[in-house]
Design a protein around this motif. Structure first.
Motif, mmCIF file in Angstrom:
data_model
loop_
_atom_site.group_PDB
_atom_site.id
_atom_site.type_symbol
_atom_site.label_atom_id
_atom_site.label_comp_id
_atom_site.label_asym_id
_atom_site.label_seq_id
_atom_site.Cartn_x
_atom_site.Cartn_y
_atom_site.Cartn_z
ATOM 1 N N THR A 273 0.915 -1.275 0.016
ATOM 2 C CA THR A 273 0.036 0.033 -0.035
ATOM 3 C C THR A 273 1.035 1.244 0.106
ATOM 4 N N GLY A 274 2.292 1.093 0.455
ATOM 5 C CA GLY A 274 2.885 2.297 0.410
ATOM 6 C C GLY A 274 3.372 2.800 -0.870
ATOM 7 N N PHE A 275 3.075 1.976 -1.934
ATOM 8 C CA PHE A 275 3.415 2.641 -3.499
ATOM 9 C C PHE A 275 2.650 3.742 -3.630
ATOM 10 N N LEU A 276 1.249 3.820 -3.139
ATOM 11 C CA LEU A 276 0.432 5.002 -3.446
ATOM 12 C C LEU A 276 0.905 6.167 -2.993
ATOM 13 N N PRO A 277 1.199 6.456 -1.626
ATOM 14 C CA PRO A 277 1.575 7.917 -1.412
ATOM 15 C C PRO A 277 2.960 8.063 -2.136
ATOM 16 N N ASN A 278 3.895 7.050 -2.282
ATOM 17 C CA ASN A 278 4.998 7.071 -3.175
ATOM 18 C C ASN A 278 4.863 7.698 -4.378
ATOM 19 N N LEU A 279 3.890 7.218 -5.140
ATOM 20 C CA LEU A 279 4.000 7.718 -6.559
ATOM 21 C C LEU A 279 3.160 8.982 -6.601
ATOM 22 N N LEU A 280 2.251 9.412 -5.698
ATOM 23 C CA LEU A 280 1.521 10.638 -5.685
ATOM 24 C C LEU A 280 2.682 11.621 -5.146
ATOM 25 N N GLY A 281 3.376 11.305 -4.210
ATOM 26 C CA GLY A 281 4.395 12.251 -3.736
ATOM 27 C C GLY A 281 5.448 12.561 -4.894
ATOM 28 N N LEU A 282 5.756 11.424 -5.937
ATOM 29 C CA LEU A 282 6.821 11.492 -6.797
ATOM 30 C C LEU A 282 6.086 12.662 -7.893
ATOM 31 N N TYR A 283 4.778 12.267 -8.243
ATOM 32 C CA TYR A 283 4.285 13.065 -9.186
ATOM 33 C C TYR A 283 3.908 14.727 -8.749
ATOM 34 N N ASN A 300 9.859 8.623 -1.477
ATOM 35 C CA ASN A 300 10.240 7.180 -0.808
ATOM 36 C C ASN A 300 9.652 7.485 0.585
ATOM 37 N N GLN A 301 10.099 8.609 1.307
ATOM 38 C CA GLN A 301 9.897 8.959 2.696
ATOM 39 C C GLN A 301 8.516 8.962 3.098
ATOM 40 N N LEU A 302 7.626 9.361 2.093
ATOM 41 C CA LEU A 302 6.114 9.316 2.401
ATOM 42 C C LEU A 302 5.529 7.960 2.397
ATOM 43 N N GLY A 303 6.140 7.135 1.385
ATOM 44 C CA GLY A 303 5.772 5.655 1.545
ATOM 45 C C GLY A 303 6.142 4.993 2.956
ATOM 46 N N VAL A 304 7.449 5.271 3.264
ATOM 47 C CA VAL A 304 8.069 4.969 4.669
ATOM 48 C C VAL A 304 7.291 5.448 5.830
ATOM 49 N N ALA A 305 6.626 6.951 5.784
ATOM 50 C CA ALA A 305 5.713 7.279 6.683
ATOM 51 C C ALA A 305 4.520 6.411 6.696
ATOM 52 N N TRP A 306 4.084 6.211 5.744
ATOM 53 C CA TRP A 306 2.802 5.565 5.541
ATOM 54 C C TRP A 306 2.790 4.216 6.141
ATOM 55 N N ASN A 307 3.803 3.621 5.744
ATOM 56 C CA ASN A 307 3.942 2.172 6.255
ATOM 57 C C ASN A 307 4.147 2.059 7.705
ATOM 58 N N PHE A 308 5.039 3.095 8.100
ATOM 59 C CA PHE A 308 5.349 3.108 9.472
ATOM 60 C C PHE A 308 4.110 3.002 10.622
ATOM 61 N N LEU A 309 3.006 3.930 9.885
ATOM 62 C CA LEU A 309 1.837 4.149 10.746
ATOM 63 C C LEU A 309 0.959 3.084 10.849
ATOM 64 N N LEU A 310 0.732 2.510 9.578
ATOM 65 C CA LEU A 310 0.042 1.045 9.591
ATOM 66 C C LEU A 310 0.614 0.216 10.459
ATOM 67 N N ILE A 311 1.711 -0.059 10.239
ATOM 68 C CA ILE A 311 2.528 -1.124 11.017
ATOM 69 C C ILE A 311 2.345 -0.835 12.460
ATOM 70 N N GLU A 312 2.563 0.407 12.892
ATOM 71 C CA GLU A 312 2.298 1.006 14.183
ATOM 72 C C GLU A 312 1.032 0.372 14.951
ATOM 73 N N HIS A 313 -0.016 0.650 14.195
ATOM 74 C CA HIS A 313 -1.382 0.506 14.683
ATOM 75 C C HIS A 313 -1.981 -0.859 14.280
ATOM 76 N N LEU A 314 -1.514 -1.501 13.430
ATOM 77 C CA LEU A 314 -2.362 -2.694 13.040
ATOM 78 C C LEU A 314 -1.267 -3.803 13.375
ATOM 79 N N LEU A 315 -0.097 -3.892 13.191
ATOM 80 C CA LEU A 315 0.752 -5.048 13.334
ATOM 81 C C LEU A 315 1.383 -5.249 14.725
ATOM 82 N N PHE A 316 2.081 -4.054 14.929
ATOM 83 C CA PHE A 316 3.021 -4.022 16.286
ATOM 84 C C PHE A 316 2.264 -3.415 17.327
ATOM 85 N N ARG A 317 1.074 -3.032 17.334
ATOM 86 C CA ARG A 317 0.508 -2.333 18.354
ATOM 87 C C ARG A 317 0.727 -2.772 19.932
#
Length: 399
Positions: A273-283, A300-317
Motif C-alpha cells: 500500500t506504500g506505493f500509492l503515497p510514494n507515487l503521488l508524492g513523486l508526481y 520514498n519517505q512518504l511511503g515509509v511514513a505511511w507504512n510506519f503508521l499502519l505497522i504501528e497501529h495494526l501489526l505491532f500495536r
C-alpha cells in the motif's frame, strides 16, 4: 480500587441448586463491566436477585470505568442484595471493556464466571442454564447465542446495527474458522467460562469483544451454546461508535497476526500500500519542477511514513511500549531506506555471479530484501531491549 460487599451467599448444598442439575461446587461469579451505567444498576441487580440466587449461589463483581456516579449507585444498591457485590473502579481503562472483563476474571473466586453487560440486554434469568449446560456437557465455555434456534437479536436497535453485527460475525468466523468452530455468535458479550479455562496472562484485549479474545487465545477444549433473546436496553444509549469499530478491526488484525508467517504476510500487504503515497508524492514533486532523483528520495519517505503508521497501529500495536516513539520511527526509516541501498548490489551479485537474468535477479532481490526488512523491523524496532526493564518503562510513557 474501591470494594463494597453485601450479604454472604447461600450454601452450595441448597436444594434448589441440586434441583437445577448442577453438581457441587456450583457457585458463580458474575462479572459486569460498566461505563456510565448508573441508570441500569438497580434494575440489573433486581433481575439477578429475582432469578439467580434461589437456584445458584453467586457473587457480582462490577469492573467500572465510569466518569459518573456509577460506583456510588452500585454501593447503595448492593445493600439490598442477598449475595456479595463488589465494584473495582479503574482510573485508567486500559484495554477498554475487554480489559475490564480481564480484571474481573482475575478477581473472580468461583468455579464458574459469567460475563454480561450492565445495560440489562443480557437476561440474568439465563445464568443458571448457562452453568447447568456447561456442567452437563463438561464444557469449559458456554456461549449465549443469538444465532441458534431459540435465540434472537431483536434488541439491536435498527437495521444498521443488525447489519454491522452480522457482518462482524461473518468476518471473524471467516478469519478464525478453526478456533471459532462450534461458536455461532463470537460477538456475544454474554457467556460463562470455567475459571480453570482462563489464562488471563495471555489475553490482550482491545475494545469490547472479549469473547473473541478468549476463544482465539485460550479457547477451552469443549464449547457449548445456549440460545438467548437479546433484550432492549433498559436505560441510556449504546456505547457502540465508529471508534469502537476501528478498535475492533485493529483487534482482529492483532489476533490474526499472532504467528510469524501471518505477521510477515500483513507486513508485505502494508508495504504494497506504500506505493500509492510514494507515487503521488513523486508526481507532485516532479510536477513542481524538482529533479526526479531527489523527488524519488523524498517521495520514498512518504511511503515509509505511511507504512510506519499502519505497522504501528495494526501489526505491532502491543509491542510499542518497548521503545520510545522517535526511536521506533528512526529505526524503521533507517531499515526501509537501507532496503533501497542493498537492493542494487544484490541484483549485481545475482547477475554476475549466479548468471541470472535482470528480471529474475530483481525479483529475487525484492524478496530477499523484503524478508530481511521484516526480520530487521521485528528484531530491531519492536522486540524488547536486552535486559531493558528501564527502557521498556520509559517507552511505555511516551508510546
Amino acid at each position: 480500587m474501591n470494594s463494597f460487599e453485601s450479604m454472604v451467599p447461600q450454601a452450595l448444598g441448597d436444594p434448589a441448586v441440586r434441583a437445577a442439575g448442577i453438581p457441587e461446587p456450583g457457585a458463580v461469579t458474575i462479572v459486569v463491566p460498566t461505563f456510565n451505567e448508573s441508570a441500569n444498576i438497580r434494575q440489573l441487580l433486581r433481575q439477578i436477585t429475582a432469578s439467580v440466587p434461589a437456584r445458584l449461589p453467586c457473587e457480582v463483581v462490577f469492573v467500572d470505568d465510569s466518569t459518573d456516579d456509577t460506583p456510588e449507585v452500585i454501593a447503595e444498591a448492593a445493600r439490598d442484595c442477598p449475595f456479595p457485590v463488589s465494584v473495582l473502579h479503574r482510573e485508567e481503562p486500559e484495554g477498554g471493556l475487554g480489559g475490564a472483563v480481564v480484571e474481573g476474571l482475575k478477581a473472580a473466586t468461583s468455579q464458574w464466571i459469567v460475563v454480561m453487560d450492565g445495560d440489562c440486554q443480557h437476561p440474568p434469568s439465563l445464568i443458571p442454564e448457562l452453568i447447568a449446560s456447561g456442567e452437563r456437557a463438561h464444557a469449559g465455555l458456554v456461549v449465549a447465542s443469538r444465532y441458534i434456534k431459540g435465540g434472537s437479536r431483536e434488541g439491536l436497535a435498527g437495521g444498521y446495527r443488525i447489519a454491522v453485527s452480522r457482518g462482524a460475525t461473518w468476518l471473524t468466523k471467516g478469519l478464525f474458522p478453526r478456533r471459532l468452530r462450534g461458536i455461532s455468535d463470537p460477538m456475544s458479550g454474554f457467556f460463562a467460562i470455567r475459571r480453570s479455562a482462563v489464562t488471563a496472562e495471555v489475553l490482550r484485549p482491545l475494545g469490547y469483544k472479549i469473547l473473541l479474545e478468549l476463544a482465539v487465545r485460550s479457547r477451552p477444549r469443549q464449547v457449548t451454546e445456549v440460545p438467548f433473546v437479546f433484550q432492549d436496553r433498559f436505560a441510556g444509549e449504546s456505547k457502540s461508535s465508529a471508534a469502537e469499530g476501528l478498535r475492533f478491526l485493529r483487534h482482529l488484525v492483532g489476533l490474526r497476526t499472532a504467528s510469524p508467517v501471518a505477521r510477515m504476510t500483513v507486513f508485505g500487504l502494508i508495504g504494497a500500500t506504500g506505493f500509492l503515497p510514494n507515487l503521488l508524492g513523486l508526481y507532485a514533486l516532479t510536477a513542481a519542477g524538482l529533479h526526479y532523483v531527489p523527488a524519488e528520495i523524498l517521495a520514498n519517505q512518504l511511503g515509509v511514513a505511511w507504512n510506519f503508521l499502519l505497522i504501528e497501529h495494526l501489526l505491532f500495536r502491543e509491542r510499542r511500549r518497548h521503545r520510545k516513539g522517535w526511536d521506533r520511527a528512526g529505526r524503521f526509516a533507517l531499515l526501509a531506506n537501507a532496503d533501497l541501498v542493498l537492493r542494487i548490489p544484490l541484483i549485481a551479485l545475482f547477475v554476475r555471479h549466479l548468471g541470472m537474468g535482470v528480471l529474475s535477479a530483481t525479483a529475487l532481490a525484492l524478496v530477499t530484501t523484503f524478508v530481511l526488512r521484516f526480520a530487521g523491523t521485528e528484531a530491531l524496532v519492536y522486540l524488547p531491549r536486552r535486559g531493558g526493564g528501564r527502557g521498556s518503562r520509559g517507552a511505555g510513557r511516551t508510546a
